[in-house]
Design a protein around this motif. Structure first.
Motif, PDB file in Angstrom:
ATOM      1  N   LEU A   1       0.828  -1.211   0.000  1.00  0.00           N
ATOM      2  CA  LEU A   1       0.000   0.000   0.000  1.00  0.00           C
ATOM      3  C   LEU A   1       0.858   1.255   0.000  1.00  0.00           C
ATOM      4  CD1 LEU A   1      -2.926  -0.830   2.450  1.00  0.00           C
ATOM      5  CD2 LEU A   1      -3.138  -0.112   0.070  1.00  0.00           C
ATOM      6  N   ASP A   2       1.905   1.257   0.827  1.00  0.00           N
ATOM      7  CA  ASP A   2       2.789   2.425   0.906  1.00  0.00           C
ATOM      8  C   ASP A   2       3.455   2.687  -0.444  1.00  0.00           C
ATOM      9  OD1 ASP A   2       2.155   2.788   3.545  1.00  0.00           O
ATOM     10  OD2 ASP A   2       3.979   1.843   4.340  1.00  0.00           O
ATOM     11  N   ARG A   3       3.847   1.619  -1.112  1.00  0.00           N
ATOM     12  CA  ARG A   3       4.510   1.789  -2.411  1.00  0.00           C
ATOM     13  C   ARG A   3       3.545   2.349  -3.457  1.00  0.00           C
ATOM     14  NH1 ARG A   3       6.714  -2.705  -6.707  1.00  0.00           N
ATOM     15  NH2 ARG A   3       7.397  -1.163  -8.244  1.00  0.00           N
ATOM     16  N   ILE A   4       2.321   1.785  -3.495  1.00  0.00           N
ATOM     17  CA  ILE A   4       1.327   2.273  -4.463  1.00  0.00           C
ATOM     18  C   ILE A   4       1.015   3.742  -4.202  1.00  0.00           C
ATOM     19  CG2 ILE A   4      -1.025   2.009  -5.335  1.00  0.00           C
ATOM     20  CD1 ILE A   4      -0.869  -0.956  -4.518  1.00  0.00           C
ATOM     21  N   ASN A   5       0.803   4.091  -2.919  1.00  0.00           N
ATOM     22  CA  ASN A   5       0.502   5.480  -2.563  1.00  0.00           C
ATOM     23  C   ASN A   5       1.616   6.421  -2.991  1.00  0.00           C
ATOM     24  OD1 ASN A   5      -2.088   5.868  -1.192  1.00  0.00           O
ATOM     25  ND2 ASN A   5      -1.351   4.378   0.284  1.00  0.00           N
ATOM     26  N   ALA A   6       2.848   6.023  -2.744  1.00  0.00           N
ATOM     27  CA  ALA A   6       3.991   6.883  -3.064  1.00  0.00           C
ATOM     28  C   ALA A   6       4.124   7.090  -4.566  1.00  0.00           C
ATOM     29  CB  ALA A   6       5.269   6.273  -2.493  1.00  0.00           C
ATOM     30  N   GLU A   7       3.939   6.014  -5.334  1.00  0.00           N
ATOM     31  CA  GLU A   7       4.119   6.134  -6.784  1.00  0.00           C
ATOM     32  C   GLU A   7       2.967   6.902  -7.425  1.00  0.00           C
ATOM     33  OE1 GLU A   7       5.562   2.875  -8.992  1.00  0.00           O
ATOM     34  OE2 GLU A   7       6.861   2.132  -7.390  1.00  0.00           O
ATOM     35  N   LEU A   8       1.760   6.745  -6.888  1.00  0.00           N
ATOM     36  CA  LEU A   8       0.639   7.528  -7.407  1.00  0.00           C
ATOM     37  C   LEU A   8       0.830   9.012  -7.098  1.00  0.00           C
ATOM     38  CD1 LEU A   8      -2.474   5.281  -6.617  1.00  0.00           C
ATOM     39  CD2 LEU A   8      -1.601   5.891  -8.867  1.00  0.00           C
ATOM     40  N   LYS A   9       1.332   9.323  -5.901  1.00  0.00           N
ATOM     41  CA  LYS A   9       1.558  10.729  -5.551  1.00  0.00           C
ATOM     42  C   LYS A   9       2.608  11.343  -6.465  1.00  0.00           C
ATOM     43  CE  LYS A   9       2.463  13.953  -1.811  1.00  0.00           C
ATOM     44  NZ  LYS A   9       2.638  14.148  -0.354  1.00  0.00           N
ATOM     45  N   THR A  10       3.662  10.594  -6.765  1.00  0.00           N
ATOM     46  CA  THR A  10       4.710  11.097  -7.658  1.00  0.00           C
ATOM     47  C   THR A  10       4.162  11.360  -9.051  1.00  0.00           C
ATOM     48  OG1 THR A  10       6.424   9.905  -6.433  1.00  0.00           O
ATOM     49  CG2 THR A  10       6.961  10.563  -8.689  1.00  0.00           C
ATOM     50  N   THR A  11       3.327  10.449  -9.540  1.00  0.00           N
ATOM     51  CA  THR A  11       2.786  10.569 -10.901  1.00  0.00           C
ATOM     52  C   THR A  11       1.706  11.636 -11.001  1.00  0.00           C
ATOM     53  OG1 THR A  11       3.263   8.249 -11.370  1.00  0.00           O
ATOM     54  CG2 THR A  11       1.604   9.321 -12.754  1.00  0.00           C
ATOM     55  N   LEU A  12       0.808  11.654 -10.029  1.00  0.00           N
ATOM     56  CA  LEU A  12      -0.365  12.537 -10.120  1.00  0.00           C
ATOM     57  C   LEU A  12      -0.141  13.902  -9.496  1.00  0.00           C
ATOM     58  CD1 LEU A  12      -3.159   9.972  -9.137  1.00  0.00           C
ATOM     59  CD2 LEU A  12      -2.332  10.532 -11.432  1.00  0.00           C
ATOM     60  N   GLY A  13       0.765  13.974  -8.530  1.00  0.00           N
ATOM     61  CA  GLY A  13       0.988  15.243  -7.846  1.00  0.00           C
ATOM     62  C   GLY A  13      -0.028  15.505  -6.756  1.00  0.00           C
ATOM     63  N   LEU A  14      -0.732  14.478  -6.297  1.00  0.00           N
ATOM     64  CA  LEU A  14      -1.662  14.645  -5.183  1.00  0.00           C
ATOM     65  C   LEU A  14      -1.842  13.312  -4.475  1.00  0.00           C
ATOM     66  CD1 LEU A  14      -5.377  14.937  -6.350  1.00  0.00           C
ATOM     67  CD2 LEU A  14      -3.602  13.922  -7.721  1.00  0.00           C
ATOM     68  N   ASP A  15      -2.317  13.397  -3.234  1.00  0.00           N
ATOM     69  CA  ASP A  15      -2.524  12.187  -2.440  1.00  0.00           C
ATOM     70  C   ASP A  15      -3.847  11.532  -2.802  1.00  0.00           C
ATOM     71  OD1 ASP A  15      -0.226  12.121  -0.638  1.00  0.00           O
ATOM     72  OD2 ASP A  15      -1.018  13.998   0.168  1.00  0.00           O
ATOM     73  N   VAL A  16      -3.835  10.208  -2.917  1.00  0.00           N
ATOM     74  CA  VAL A  16      -5.067   9.448  -3.086  1.00  0.00           C
ATOM     75  C   VAL A  16      -5.054   8.318  -2.062  1.00  0.00           C
ATOM     76  CG1 VAL A  16      -5.168   9.954  -5.552  1.00  0.00           C
ATOM     77  CG2 VAL A  16      -4.109   7.836  -4.799  1.00  0.00           C
ATOM     78  N   GLU A  17      -6.230   7.809  -1.752  1.00  0.00           N
ATOM     79  CA  GLU A  17      -6.333   6.669  -0.838  1.00  0.00           C
ATOM     80  C   GLU A  17      -6.372   5.389  -1.660  1.00  0.00           C
ATOM     81  OE1 GLU A  17      -9.190   4.898   2.761  1.00  0.00           O
ATOM     82  OE2 GLU A  17      -9.869   6.580   1.509  1.00  0.00           O
ATOM     83  N   VAL A  18      -5.583   4.421  -1.263  1.00  0.00           N
ATOM     84  CA  VAL A  18      -5.568   3.132  -1.961  1.00  0.00           C
ATOM     85  C   VAL A  18      -6.102   2.061  -1.015  1.00  0.00           C
ATOM     86  CG1 VAL A  18      -4.153   1.400  -3.126  1.00  0.00           C
ATOM     87  CG2 VAL A  18      -3.574   3.823  -3.340  1.00  0.00           C
ATOM     88  N   LYS A  19      -7.013   1.247  -1.510  1.00  0.00           N
ATOM     89  CA  LYS A  19      -7.558   0.145  -0.715  1.00  0.00           C
ATOM     90  C   LYS A  19      -7.328  -1.165  -1.449  1.00  0.00           C
ATOM     91  CE  LYS A  19     -11.166   2.599   1.871  1.00  0.00           C
ATOM     92  NZ  LYS A  19     -12.625   2.659   2.171  1.00  0.00           N
TER      93      LYS A  19
END
Length: 433
Positions: free
Chosen positions: A392-410
């Protein structure tokens, strides 16, 4: 492999001359036969003499989906009904459907365009093609069917749905080519394995022709591995003609646009001005050879960019990249433009999760929130919590890098996200505007 080599390898000067001639003819034709375009051209002072060079196309007004709906059902036709041999339409899920029609010559043109993209992908008269698109008002099923028959392939009109039966037919009829949406191709591979089949050993598939929804390079890789095939993208939309507008060759380096039938522009969707060469923008298409329903500068809402220059396959037509999204399904989250394909690209590069996901957008107070539901692989989901948190931490970090914003991953259980037998429903937007 070429279907019409002389046309597909035209030099740029000859191609532009042909486009100008066809465009002038089609403007004159539409003016005489379409009250809608006669009015629009009169408002802008457009005649066939307006077009002296290919760049003069920018003087023509845009056509939009709204124009189709405002003239529902047959107000845009330029031929009487006695010359119409086929009618298709969109589903109309966001309003009145867009209705399109074809003369006998249009059907021949359409079949030829599909034959081109099929040949470019390596389909030939020894292939057995299973079409798992719906047969009906949607242009995908019938549109591809006729073109694939034209190259001499044996076509199985399996239509969509009943996936176990699809796999059975694929195995028993020894299908070598699969035609469907990319998300459904992934699901077919999953079902085949659940049925105890190994696509590499038990199926004869070698080629996939996929379209009707955006998909990433990472998804291509997943499909090719899952079904042991080469996966080729193709592009079309009913308002223009249906599938066959563009398709990949065996180089898989962009989709060749049939420029002897269509003029394609890339514009900045905010300013409506031409985008700079190589920039992403909204694709605008003008038809040059349609009889029943010619369309000028149709705003597709698809975001892509063009690749110019002769391809390694020898074709000279300009190529389009896979659309990265649409101007009308682009999510604006806290002021940031987000395309689902960006999220998909991140997810498909991470081990430990399946290629099935869903994006849920909501609003809490004044704040937009994004939740990405991702299926974990079966062995991971029942593994220790520590590994789940690391993933989860890895997915969150890579999405934030790509999108430029925080998202919740479940992470959710395997097979808990609804599968699609057509276009995948990736986004659920719960916001109230």
């Amino acid at each position: 492999m070429f279907w019409e080599k002389d046309r597909e390898t035209l030099d740029r000067k000859s191609l532009n001359q042909l486009q100008v001639e066809l465009l002038r003819e089609k403007i004159d034709y539409a003016y005489k036969n379409s009250p809608f375009y006669r009015r629009k051209f009169d408002e802008c002072g457009i005649t066939k003499e307006t077009i002296q060079t290919i760049d003069d196309i920018q003087k023509l007004p845009f056509t939009t989906k709204t124009d189709f709906r405002d003239n529902y059902p047959f107000g845009l036709l330029t031929k009487p009904m006695k010359e119409i041999v086929r009618i298709h339409s969109s589903s109309g899920t966001t309003g009145k459907p867009t209705v399109v029609a074809y003369t006998r010559k249009d059907i021949e043109t359409w079949s030829n365009l599909v034959a081109r993209i099929a040949a470019a992908a390596g389909v030939n008269d020894e292939d057995v093609v299973q079409i798992a698109f719906g047969y009906g008002l949607f242009t995908g099923g019938f549109g591809l069917h006729y073109g694939l028959e034209k190259v001499g392939a044996a076509v199985i009109p399996a239509s969509s749905g009943n996936t176990k039966r699809q796999v059975m037919i694929m195995k028993d009829f020894e299908a070598t080519v699969l035609v469907c949406t990319p998300s459904y191709a992934l699901y077919i591979g999953e079902v085949a394995r659940n049925m105890g089949l190994d696509p590499k050993e038990d199926l004869k598939l070698r080629i996939g022709m996929f379209g009707a929804e955006p998909w990433s390079e990472q998804m291509r890789s997943k499909i090719e591995t899952s079904l042991n095939i080469k996966a080729y993208d193709n592009y079309g939309l009913s308002e223009i003609i249906g599938p066959g507008v563009a398709g990949e060759c065996e180089a898989q380096d962009g989709m060749h646009i049939a420029e002897d039938h269509f003029i394609v522009e890339i514009i900045n969707p905010e300013t409506d001005e031409p985008a700079k060469e190589g920039e992403y923008g909204e694709m605008v298409i003008t038809t040059l050879t349609k009889e029943a329903l010619p369309v000028f500068r149709y705003r597709t809402r698809d975001i892509t960019r063009l690749i110019k220059g002769v391809c390694s396959c020898g074709r000279s037509f300009v190529r389009m990249e896979k659309p990265i999204g649409r101007t009308d399904d682009m999510l604006i989250i806290r002021g940031v433009n987000v395309f689902p394909s960006q999220i998909e690209e991140v997810l498909f590069n991470i081990d430990g999760i399946s290629p099935h996901y869903q994006i849920i957008v909501d609003r809490v107070g004044a704040l937009d929130t994004v939740t990405v539901m991702v299926e974990a692989n079966a062995n991971l989901f029942f593994d220790e919590m520590k590994k789940q948190k690391q993933l989860l931490d890895r997915i969150n970090a890579e999405l934030k890098t790509t999108l430029g914003l925080d998202v919740e991953v479940k992470l959710v259980e395997p097979n808990s996200i609804q599968r699609s037998e057509g276009k995948a429903k990736r986004i659920i937007d719960k916001r109230k505007f």
